[in-house]
Design an enzyme around this catalytic site. Structure first.
Site, PDB file in Angstrom:
ATOM      1  CD1 TRP A  24      46.160  32.347  45.144  1.00 31.39           C
ATOM      2  CD2 TRP A  24      46.762  30.319  44.458  1.00 31.39           C
ATOM      3  NE1 TRP A  24      45.354  31.446  45.786  1.00 31.39           N
ATOM      4  CE2 TRP A  24      45.708  30.180  45.381  1.00 31.39           C
ATOM      5  CE3 TRP A  24      47.307  29.161  43.890  1.00 31.39           C
ATOM      6  CZ2 TRP A  24      45.185  28.946  45.744  1.00 31.39           C
ATOM      7  CZ3 TRP A  24      46.789  27.927  44.255  1.00 31.39           C
ATOM      8  CH2 TRP A  24      45.743  27.836  45.166  1.00 31.39           C
ATOM      9  CE1 TYR A  25      47.398  36.953  45.592  1.00 27.07           C
ATOM     10  CE2 TYR A  25      48.187  38.951  44.528  1.00 27.07           C
ATOM     11  CZ  TYR A  25      48.154  38.109  45.622  1.00 27.07           C
ATOM     12  OH  TYR A  25      48.861  38.438  46.752  1.00 27.07           O
TER      13      TYR A  25
END
Length: 310
Positions: A97-98
């Site tokens: 997700w980052y």
């Protein structure tokens, strides 16, 4: 892929084609020795057991957010990661997700020739079987590796619920298959709620848990369940990783310093504490603090907590 050997062989061939195999060069133990010799703390950081994983983890570890997750700051991110490894950091945490994958890409570029120096953790925010299988392949390619030391369910209570993991064709079943195949070494869970994470540890034999711990108790849900969480983690030999020490720098604006906030979190019964890093001087300061860490007393922690919450 039908089995672990096929999956890992495929990934190795793909990685060799896209990235090549590099040499250690000036990295490794020589770089660490040089880094330690020039640091004020003048030595490696203390280590603690990471639960039942068998890994001895440095008490300060690198998180995959801040500069690390920025695609347009790739060179800076790689420099930070290499400096962290030189200073004895041996655990890196990231997530698919980052930075929409940029964090994993930056980390992969830095560790491709130093893979054996780091216990690598990433996460799946998809709570379905098929979705997790897609994400893990993406993560492996971005990280330029054929195995992940710790694969975690990202943010139980936000991306997905504990009940979702108990269903058929869930991410949990995908994790179990990946562990059987040797693609992942350990299974973890992350979140902000002590209650939800406590329930998760009672529900399943997780190896590690990532939880928010900071002096202001912000982004910390159900703090009345924190003692219960640590009791269960101790009983089940779960490696506890702490995060959000300074809440992305917001707690520093209250007049507290990282020399107070980092030891505060480290004084809990955690294996390691991860922080995102924006610049190398910040990293070096955090490592100095960790290298000279001394357990805070209840009174000292209460004083820091009073300022942070005020």
């Amino acid at each position: 892929m039908s089995n672990g050997c096929d999956r890992r062989t495929f990934l190795k061939k793909s990685l060799a084609t896209t990235a090549g195999i590099g040499l250690v060069g000036t990295t490794g133990i020589f770089a660490k020795t040089k880094a330690w010799a020039t640091e004020p703390a003048n030595g490696p950081m203390p280590v603690r057991p990471l639960g039942k994983t068998g890994h001895q983890v440095s008490i300060f570890s690198l998180g995959g957010e801040t500069t690390i997750e920025m695609a347009d700051r790739h060179d800076e991110a790689v420099e930070i990661i290499n400096r962290a490894l030189d200073l004895g950091v041996n655990y890196i945490d990231t997530a698919a997700w980052y930075g929409n994958g940029a964090s994993e890409l930056n980390i992969g570029a830095a560790i491709k020739d130093r893979r054996d120096e780091v216990f690598l953790a990433t996460k799946s925010h998809d709570y379905t079987y098929d979705g997790t299988m897609r994400l893990v392949d993406q993560s492996l390619h971005r990280l330029q590796t054929d195995y992940i030391d710790l694969y975690q369910h990202h943010f139980v209570g936000h991306f997905g619920q504990l009940e979702d993991l108990q269903k058929e064709n869930s991410a949990r079943q995908a994790f179990e298959r990946l562990k059987d195949e040797g693609v992942i070494g350990n299974i973890g869970v992350t979140g902000h709620s002590s209650r939800i994470l406590s329930d998760a540890l009672q529900d399943y034999p997780y190896d590690c848990a990532l939880i928010t711990i900071n002096a202001a108790q912000v982004v910390m849900d159900d703090t009345d369940q924190l003692d219960r969480f640590f009791e269960i983690a101790k009983e089940k030999e779960v490696g506890v990783i702490a995060m959000k020490v300074a809440n992305r720098g917001r707690l520093l604006e209250k007049g507290l310093s990282i020399r107070q906030l980092l030891p505060y979190t480290m004084s809990y019964p955690v294996s390691t504490t991860i922080m995102g890093i924006s610049a190398i001087p910040h990293l070096e300061e955090d490592v100095r603090i960790a290298s000279s860490f001394e357990q805070l007393s209840e009174e000292e922690m209460a004083e820091i907590r009073a300022v942070a919450q005020g």
